[in-house]
Design a protein around this motif. Sequence first.
Motif, short mmCIF file in Angstrom:
data_model
loop_
_atom_site.label_atom_id
_atom_site.label_comp_id
_atom_site.label_asym_id
_atom_site.label_seq_id
_atom_site.Cartn_x
_atom_site.Cartn_y
_atom_site.Cartn_z
N ARG A 131 4.58 1.54 -0.17
CA ARG A 131 5.97 1.66 -0.62
C ARG A 131 6.15 2.64 -1.77
O ARG A 131 7.14 3.38 -1.82
N GLY A 132 5.21 2.68 -2.71
CA GLY A 132 5.34 3.59 -3.84
C GLY A 132 5.30 5.04 -3.42
O GLY A 132 6.14 5.85 -3.82
N ARG A 133 4.34 5.37 -2.58
CA ARG A 133 4.21 6.78 -2.20
C ARG A 133 5.30 7.20 -1.23
O ARG A 133 5.75 8.36 -1.25
N PHE A 171 8.32 5.99 -1.35
CA PHE A 171 9.50 6.14 -2.22
C PHE A 171 9.46 7.50 -2.91
O PHE A 171 10.48 8.19 -3.04
N TYR A 172 8.28 7.89 -3.36
CA TYR A 172 8.12 9.20 -4.00
C TYR A 172 8.48 10.32 -3.02
O TYR A 172 9.24 11.24 -3.36
N LYS A 176 0.83 -1.22 0.00
CA LYS A 176 0.00 0.00 0.00
C LYS A 176 0.86 1.26 0.00
O LYS A 176 0.55 2.24 -0.67
#
Lengths: 180, 194
Positions: free
Chosen positions: B41-43, B45-46, B39
Amino acid sequence: MQLDCDEVESRMAAWIDAELSPGEAELFAQHLERCPDCALMTRRMEAQVFPPIAVVDTAVPGFWDAMDEGLAMAGSSALRGTLRSAQDSPQPGGVAATAPGLLRRNLRLPGVAAFLYAALLVLAVGLAAVQSVRAANADAARLAMEQSLERQQRLSATASLDVSVEPVGLVAQGPFRGSL
Amino acid sequence: MSASLSLVAPQAPAQWTEDDIKALHREQPQAAMEMVVRKFRGRLFYHASCITKDSQEAYDVVQEVFIRAMRERRFYDAEFRQKAWLYRVTSNLCFNLVRNRKRRGAILETVPRKERDEGDQLDRVFRGEQREEILAAIDQMTDAHKEILLLRYYDDLSYAEIAAVLDVKLGTVMSRLSRARRRLVDVLEPIRAD
Protein backbone atom coordinates in the motif's frame (compact mmCIF):
# COMPACT_ATOMS: atom_id res chain seq x y z
CA MET A 1 29.52 -7.25 -34.65
CA GLN A 2 28.89 -3.57 -34.09
CA LEU A 3 25.98 -1.47 -32.88
CA ASP A 4 24.74 1.38 -35.05
CA CYS A 5 23.57 4.74 -33.72
CA ASP A 6 19.89 3.70 -33.48
CA GLU A 7 20.77 0.59 -31.54
CA VAL A 8 23.00 2.57 -29.21
CA GLU A 9 20.40 5.24 -28.68
CA SER A 10 17.81 2.64 -27.71
CA ARG A 11 20.25 1.25 -25.12
CA MET A 12 21.47 4.47 -23.53
CA ALA A 13 19.23 4.23 -20.49
CA ALA A 14 20.16 0.60 -19.98
CA TRP A 15 23.84 1.48 -20.26
CA ILE A 16 23.49 4.23 -17.64
CA ASP A 17 21.47 1.92 -15.37
CA ALA A 18 23.97 -0.93 -15.84
CA GLU A 19 21.24 -3.17 -17.23
CA LEU A 20 23.13 -4.26 -20.36
CA SER A 21 24.70 -7.67 -20.54
CA PRO A 22 28.53 -7.63 -20.45
CA GLY A 23 28.66 -8.37 -24.17
CA GLU A 24 26.26 -5.57 -25.10
CA ALA A 25 27.98 -3.15 -22.75
CA GLU A 26 31.27 -3.83 -24.52
CA LEU A 27 29.69 -3.18 -27.94
CA PHE A 28 28.08 -0.02 -26.57
CA ALA A 29 31.40 1.30 -25.25
CA GLN A 30 33.10 0.57 -28.56
CA HIS A 31 30.47 2.61 -30.39
CA LEU A 32 30.90 5.59 -28.07
CA GLU A 33 34.62 5.61 -28.76
CA ARG A 34 34.04 6.16 -32.46
CA CYS A 35 30.80 8.22 -32.37
CA PRO A 36 31.06 11.63 -30.65
CA ASP A 37 27.34 12.37 -31.14
CA CYS A 38 26.24 9.28 -29.25
CA ALA A 39 28.95 9.87 -26.66
CA LEU A 40 27.68 13.41 -26.10
CA MET A 41 24.05 12.33 -25.83
CA THR A 42 24.99 9.58 -23.38
CA ARG A 43 26.82 12.12 -21.20
CA ARG A 44 23.82 14.46 -21.28
CA MET A 45 21.54 11.65 -20.18
CA GLU A 46 23.98 10.61 -17.47
CA ALA A 47 23.83 14.14 -16.10
CA GLN A 48 20.11 13.77 -15.45
CA VAL A 49 19.20 13.35 -11.81
CA PHE A 50 15.90 12.22 -10.40
CA PRO A 51 15.59 13.72 -6.94
CA PRO A 52 13.16 11.88 -4.70
CA ILE A 53 9.63 13.15 -4.90
CA ALA A 54 8.11 13.72 -1.51
CA VAL A 55 4.52 12.76 -0.96
CA VAL A 56 2.36 12.91 2.11
CA ASP A 57 3.72 10.98 5.07
CA THR A 58 1.98 7.62 5.25
CA ALA A 59 3.49 6.91 8.68
CA VAL A 60 1.06 9.30 10.37
CA PRO A 61 -0.97 7.27 12.89
CA GLY A 62 -4.36 6.44 11.50
CA PHE A 63 -3.36 7.26 7.94
CA TRP A 64 -4.60 3.91 6.64
CA ASP A 65 -7.67 3.62 8.86
CA ALA A 66 -10.13 4.81 6.21
CA MET A 67 -8.69 2.35 3.72
CA ASP A 68 -8.84 -0.48 6.25
CA GLU A 69 -12.49 0.30 6.84
CA GLY A 70 -13.21 0.43 3.14
CA LEU A 71 -11.45 -2.85 2.45
CA ALA A 72 -13.12 -4.53 5.39
CA MET A 73 -16.50 -3.49 4.05
CA ALA A 74 -15.51 -4.55 0.57
CA GLY A 75 -14.94 -8.14 1.38
CA SER A 76 -12.90 -9.08 4.35
CA SER A 77 -14.04 -8.26 7.86
CA ALA A 78 -10.82 -9.76 9.18
CA LEU A 79 -8.89 -6.86 7.69
CA ARG A 80 -10.62 -4.37 9.90
CA GLY A 81 -9.01 -5.47 13.13
CA THR A 82 -5.69 -6.72 11.95
CA LEU A 83 -4.61 -3.99 9.59
CA ARG A 84 -5.07 -1.24 12.07
CA SER A 85 -2.24 -2.46 14.28
CA ALA A 86 0.58 -1.80 11.84
CA GLN A 87 1.82 0.93 9.56
CA ASP A 88 4.21 0.46 6.66
CA SER A 89 7.60 2.11 6.72
CA PRO A 90 7.51 5.63 5.29
CA GLN A 91 8.24 6.13 1.63
CA PRO A 92 11.48 7.78 0.50
CA GLY A 93 11.47 11.51 0.84
CA GLY A 94 8.25 11.75 2.81
CA VAL A 95 8.10 15.07 4.59
CA ALA A 96 4.69 16.58 4.96
CA ALA A 97 2.09 15.13 7.26
CA THR A 98 -1.53 15.02 6.32
CA ALA A 99 -4.35 14.82 8.76
CA PRO A 100 -6.01 11.54 7.93
CA GLY A 101 -9.38 13.15 8.45
CA LEU A 102 -8.79 15.21 5.33
CA LEU A 103 -8.72 12.13 3.22
CA ARG A 104 -11.88 11.29 1.43
CA ARG A 105 -13.43 8.18 2.85
CA ASN A 106 -14.49 6.13 -0.05
CA LEU A 107 -16.58 3.43 1.51
CA ARG A 108 -18.09 1.31 -1.18
CA LEU A 109 -21.00 -0.96 -0.28
CA PRO A 110 -20.88 -4.35 -1.98
CA GLY A 111 -24.04 -6.28 -2.79
CA VAL A 112 -24.05 -8.58 0.24
CA ALA A 113 -23.42 -5.73 2.68
CA ALA A 114 -26.17 -3.68 1.03
CA PHE A 115 -28.58 -6.58 1.39
CA LEU A 116 -27.71 -7.04 5.07
CA TYR A 117 -28.10 -3.33 5.65
CA ALA A 118 -31.54 -3.37 4.02
CA ALA A 119 -32.56 -6.42 6.08
CA LEU A 120 -31.50 -4.70 9.30
CA LEU A 121 -33.48 -1.64 8.31
CA VAL A 122 -36.63 -3.70 7.72
CA LEU A 123 -36.11 -5.49 11.03
CA ALA A 124 -35.76 -2.20 12.87
CA VAL A 125 -38.94 -0.83 11.34
CA GLY A 126 -40.78 -4.05 12.23
CA LEU A 127 -39.63 -3.93 15.84
CA ALA A 128 -40.73 -0.32 16.11
CA ALA A 129 -44.18 -1.28 14.82
CA VAL A 130 -44.47 -4.16 17.31
CA GLN A 131 -43.44 -1.86 20.15
CA SER A 132 -46.10 0.59 19.06
CA VAL A 133 -48.82 -2.12 19.13
CA ARG A 134 -47.63 -3.33 22.52
CA ALA A 135 -47.83 0.20 23.90
CA ALA A 136 -51.37 0.62 22.53
CA ASN A 137 -52.44 -2.68 24.05
CA ALA A 138 -50.89 -1.76 27.37
CA ASP A 139 -52.84 1.49 27.36
CA ALA A 140 -56.02 -0.42 26.60
CA ALA A 141 -55.33 -2.86 29.44
CA ARG A 142 -54.64 -0.03 31.86
CA LEU A 143 -57.93 1.61 30.85
CA ALA A 144 -59.73 -1.67 31.31
CA MET A 145 -58.20 -2.10 34.74
CA GLU A 146 -59.29 1.37 35.75
CA GLN A 147 -62.82 0.68 34.53
CA SER A 148 -62.84 -2.57 36.45
CA LEU A 149 -61.74 -0.87 39.65
CA GLU A 150 -64.39 1.73 39.13
CA ARG A 151 -67.04 -0.95 38.73
CA GLN A 152 -65.72 -2.71 41.81
CA GLN A 153 -65.94 0.49 43.80
CA ARG A 154 -69.48 1.10 42.57
CA LEU A 155 -70.49 -2.45 43.49
CA SER A 156 -68.93 -2.08 46.91
CA ALA A 157 -70.81 1.10 47.49
CA THR A 158 -74.16 -0.39 46.52
CA ALA A 159 -73.77 -3.83 48.12
CA SER A 160 -74.44 -4.58 51.77
CA LEU A 161 -71.50 -4.42 54.10
CA ASP A 162 -71.47 -8.20 54.53
CA VAL A 163 -71.19 -8.99 50.87
CA SER A 164 -67.68 -9.27 49.59
CA VAL A 165 -67.18 -8.47 45.98
CA GLU A 166 -64.83 -10.58 43.96
CA PRO A 167 -62.51 -8.64 41.70
CA VAL A 168 -63.53 -9.17 38.14
CA GLY A 169 -60.71 -11.17 36.64
CA LEU A 170 -58.17 -8.43 36.85
CA VAL A 171 -55.29 -10.79 37.46
CA ALA A 172 -56.06 -12.72 34.35
CA GLN A 173 -55.91 -9.63 32.21
CA GLY A 174 -52.75 -9.17 30.27
CA PRO A 175 -51.91 -6.38 27.95
CA PHE A 176 -52.91 -8.48 24.90
CA ARG A 177 -56.20 -9.74 26.26
CA GLY A 178 -58.24 -6.70 25.39
CA SER A 179 -60.85 -5.02 27.57
CA LEU A 180 -62.95 -6.71 30.24
CA MET B 1 1.00 -8.61 13.26
CA SER B 2 -0.96 -11.71 14.01
CA ALA B 3 0.73 -14.83 15.35
CA SER B 4 0.12 -16.69 12.12
CA LEU B 5 1.90 -14.01 10.13
CA SER B 6 4.82 -14.06 12.52
CA LEU B 7 5.30 -17.72 11.82
CA VAL B 8 5.18 -17.31 8.10
CA ALA B 9 7.04 -14.09 7.55
CA PRO B 10 8.74 -12.50 10.54
CA GLN B 11 10.36 -9.73 8.49
CA ALA B 12 9.04 -6.29 7.72
CA PRO B 13 6.20 -6.27 5.18
CA ALA B 14 8.55 -5.22 2.39
CA GLN B 15 10.55 -8.42 2.90
CA TRP B 16 7.61 -10.75 2.37
CA THR B 17 7.83 -12.51 -0.94
CA GLU B 18 4.93 -13.27 -3.24
CA ASP B 19 5.60 -16.95 -2.56
CA ASP B 20 5.15 -16.32 1.20
CA ILE B 21 1.83 -14.66 0.47
CA LYS B 22 0.63 -17.39 -1.89
CA ALA B 23 1.60 -20.08 0.61
CA LEU B 24 -0.31 -18.34 3.37
CA HIS B 25 -3.34 -17.91 1.14
CA ARG B 26 -3.83 -21.66 0.99
CA GLU B 27 -4.36 -21.72 4.77
CA GLN B 28 -5.62 -18.23 5.60
CA PRO B 29 -6.97 -16.25 2.64
CA GLN B 30 -7.80 -13.16 4.64
CA ALA B 31 -4.38 -13.03 6.30
CA ALA B 32 -2.80 -13.33 2.86
CA MET B 33 -4.71 -10.29 1.62
CA GLU B 34 -3.62 -8.47 4.76
CA MET B 35 -0.02 -9.20 3.82
CA VAL B 36 -0.58 -7.94 0.31
CA VAL B 37 -2.10 -4.71 1.57
CA ARG B 38 0.62 -4.05 4.11
CA LYS B 39 3.41 -4.92 1.71
CA PHE B 40 2.25 -2.79 -1.19
CA ARG B 41 0.00 0.00 0.00
CA GLY B 42 2.79 2.48 0.77
CA ARG B 43 4.60 2.10 -2.50
CA LEU B 44 1.39 2.04 -4.54
CA PHE B 45 0.28 5.21 -2.80
CA TYR B 46 3.62 6.79 -3.70
CA HIS B 47 3.27 5.69 -7.33
CA ALA B 48 -0.31 6.93 -7.51
CA SER B 49 0.63 10.23 -5.87
CA CYS B 50 3.35 10.84 -8.44
CA ILE B 51 0.89 10.38 -11.29
CA THR B 52 -2.19 12.06 -9.90
CA LYS B 53 -0.40 14.65 -7.75
CA ASP B 54 -3.41 14.49 -5.49
CA SER B 55 -3.15 12.53 -2.26
CA GLN B 56 -6.89 12.03 -1.94
CA GLU B 57 -7.19 10.61 -5.41
CA ALA B 58 -4.10 8.48 -4.87
CA TYR B 59 -5.58 7.10 -1.65
CA ASP B 60 -8.84 6.21 -3.37
CA VAL B 61 -7.02 4.60 -6.26
CA VAL B 62 -4.95 2.39 -3.97
CA GLN B 63 -8.06 1.26 -2.12
CA GLU B 64 -9.75 0.46 -5.41
CA VAL B 65 -6.70 -1.52 -6.53
CA PHE B 66 -6.87 -3.72 -3.44
CA ILE B 67 -10.61 -4.23 -3.87
CA ARG B 68 -9.93 -5.40 -7.42
CA ALA B 69 -7.17 -7.66 -6.12
CA MET B 70 -9.68 -9.27 -3.74
CA ARG B 71 -11.93 -10.00 -6.69
CA GLU B 72 -9.16 -11.19 -9.01
CA ARG B 73 -9.45 -14.98 -9.04
CA ARG B 74 -5.95 -15.56 -10.39
CA PHE B 75 -4.29 -13.35 -7.78
CA TYR B 76 -2.80 -16.22 -5.78
CA ASP B 77 -2.07 -18.51 -8.72
CA ALA B 78 1.49 -19.78 -8.81
CA GLU B 79 2.38 -17.93 -12.00
CA PHE B 80 0.53 -14.72 -11.18
CA ARG B 81 2.81 -11.68 -10.78
CA GLN B 82 1.14 -9.77 -8.00
CA LYS B 83 3.47 -6.78 -7.88
CA ALA B 84 3.33 -6.24 -11.64
CA TRP B 85 -0.46 -6.56 -11.63
CA LEU B 86 -0.86 -4.12 -8.73
CA TYR B 87 1.36 -1.50 -10.39
CA ARG B 88 -0.37 -1.98 -13.74
CA VAL B 89 -3.85 -1.51 -12.30
CA THR B 90 -2.67 1.47 -10.24
CA SER B 91 -1.12 3.11 -13.29
CA ASN B 92 -4.18 2.51 -15.42
CA LEU B 93 -6.57 3.90 -12.83
CA CYS B 94 -4.37 6.93 -12.23
CA PHE B 95 -3.89 7.79 -15.89
CA ASN B 96 -7.62 7.36 -16.52
CA LEU B 97 -8.30 9.66 -13.64
CA VAL B 98 -5.88 12.28 -14.89
CA ARG B 99 -7.30 12.05 -18.41
CA ASN B 100 -10.82 12.49 -17.07
CA ARG B 101 -9.66 15.44 -15.02
CA LYS B 102 -8.14 17.00 -18.12
CA ARG B 103 -11.36 16.45 -20.03
CA ARG B 104 -13.25 18.22 -17.29
CA GLY B 105 -10.88 21.13 -17.72
CA ALA B 106 -9.95 21.04 -14.09
CA ILE B 107 -6.34 20.03 -14.47
CA LEU B 108 -4.20 21.58 -11.82
CA GLU B 109 -1.27 22.27 -14.12
CA THR B 110 -3.25 24.63 -16.29
CA VAL B 111 -3.96 26.89 -13.34
CA PRO B 112 -1.34 29.59 -12.78
CA ARG B 113 0.81 28.76 -9.77
CA LYS B 114 -0.32 31.72 -7.68
CA GLU B 115 -3.93 30.72 -8.17
CA ARG B 116 -3.51 27.14 -7.08
CA ASP B 117 -5.49 25.86 -4.19
CA GLU B 118 -3.62 26.55 -0.97
CA GLY B 119 -4.85 23.24 0.37
CA ASP B 120 -3.05 21.20 -2.24
CA GLN B 121 -0.66 19.14 -0.19
CA LEU B 122 1.66 18.10 -2.97
CA ASP B 123 2.16 21.68 -3.99
CA ARG B 124 3.90 22.13 -0.67
CA VAL B 125 6.06 19.05 -0.91
CA PHE B 126 7.01 19.10 -4.59
CA ARG B 127 9.41 21.91 -3.93
CA GLY B 128 12.94 22.79 -4.84
CA GLU B 129 13.96 24.24 -8.15
CA GLN B 130 15.35 21.03 -9.55
CA ARG B 131 12.31 19.03 -8.54
CA GLU B 132 10.09 21.61 -10.14
CA GLU B 133 12.07 21.35 -13.35
CA ILE B 134 12.05 17.58 -13.41
CA LEU B 135 8.35 17.40 -12.67
CA ALA B 136 7.52 20.08 -15.17
CA ALA B 137 9.50 18.16 -17.77
CA ILE B 138 7.94 14.82 -16.90
CA ASP B 139 4.50 16.41 -17.07
CA GLN B 140 5.12 17.36 -20.66
CA MET B 141 5.72 13.75 -21.63
CA THR B 142 3.36 11.16 -22.94
CA ASP B 143 1.73 8.84 -20.42
CA ALA B 144 3.94 5.99 -21.60
CA HIS B 145 7.16 7.94 -21.03
CA LYS B 146 5.95 9.38 -17.77
CA GLU B 147 4.97 5.95 -16.50
CA ILE B 148 8.23 4.27 -17.36
CA LEU B 149 10.31 7.03 -15.79
CA LEU B 150 8.29 6.83 -12.58
CA LEU B 151 8.52 3.05 -12.46
CA ARG B 152 12.29 3.08 -12.92
CA TYR B 153 13.54 6.17 -11.12
CA TYR B 154 10.89 6.78 -8.50
CA ASP B 155 9.45 3.34 -7.76
CA ASP B 156 12.88 1.74 -8.23
CA LEU B 157 11.63 -1.24 -10.23
CA SER B 158 14.11 -3.32 -12.19
CA TYR B 159 13.88 -3.53 -15.95
CA ALA B 160 12.47 -7.05 -15.67
CA GLU B 161 9.80 -5.85 -13.23
CA ILE B 162 8.91 -2.95 -15.51
CA ALA B 163 8.59 -5.36 -18.42
CA ALA B 164 6.13 -7.37 -16.35
CA VAL B 165 4.15 -4.29 -15.31
CA LEU B 166 3.88 -3.02 -18.86
CA ASP B 167 3.58 -6.49 -20.35
CA VAL B 168 6.31 -5.79 -22.89
CA LYS B 169 9.68 -7.31 -23.72
CA LEU B 170 12.87 -6.27 -21.97
CA GLY B 171 14.16 -4.66 -25.17
CA THR B 172 11.05 -2.49 -25.31
CA VAL B 173 11.70 -1.31 -21.76
CA MET B 174 15.25 -0.33 -22.73
CA SER B 175 14.23 1.54 -25.86
CA ARG B 176 11.22 3.25 -24.29
CA LEU B 177 13.23 4.36 -21.29
CA SER B 178 16.01 5.65 -23.55
CA ARG B 179 13.52 7.60 -25.62
CA ALA B 180 11.96 9.00 -22.47
CA ARG B 181 15.35 10.16 -21.16
CA ARG B 182 16.23 11.58 -24.54
CA ARG B 183 12.95 13.49 -24.47
CA LEU B 184 13.79 14.69 -20.98
CA VAL B 185 17.07 16.07 -22.28
CA ASP B 186 15.21 17.93 -25.01
CA VAL B 187 12.71 19.38 -22.55
CA LEU B 188 15.01 20.15 -19.62
CA GLU B 189 17.87 21.84 -21.40
CA PRO B 190 15.82 24.75 -22.79
CA ILE B 191 14.30 25.26 -19.32
CA ARG B 192 17.73 25.40 -17.72
CA ALA B 193 19.08 27.66 -20.45
CA ASP B 194 16.44 30.32 -19.61
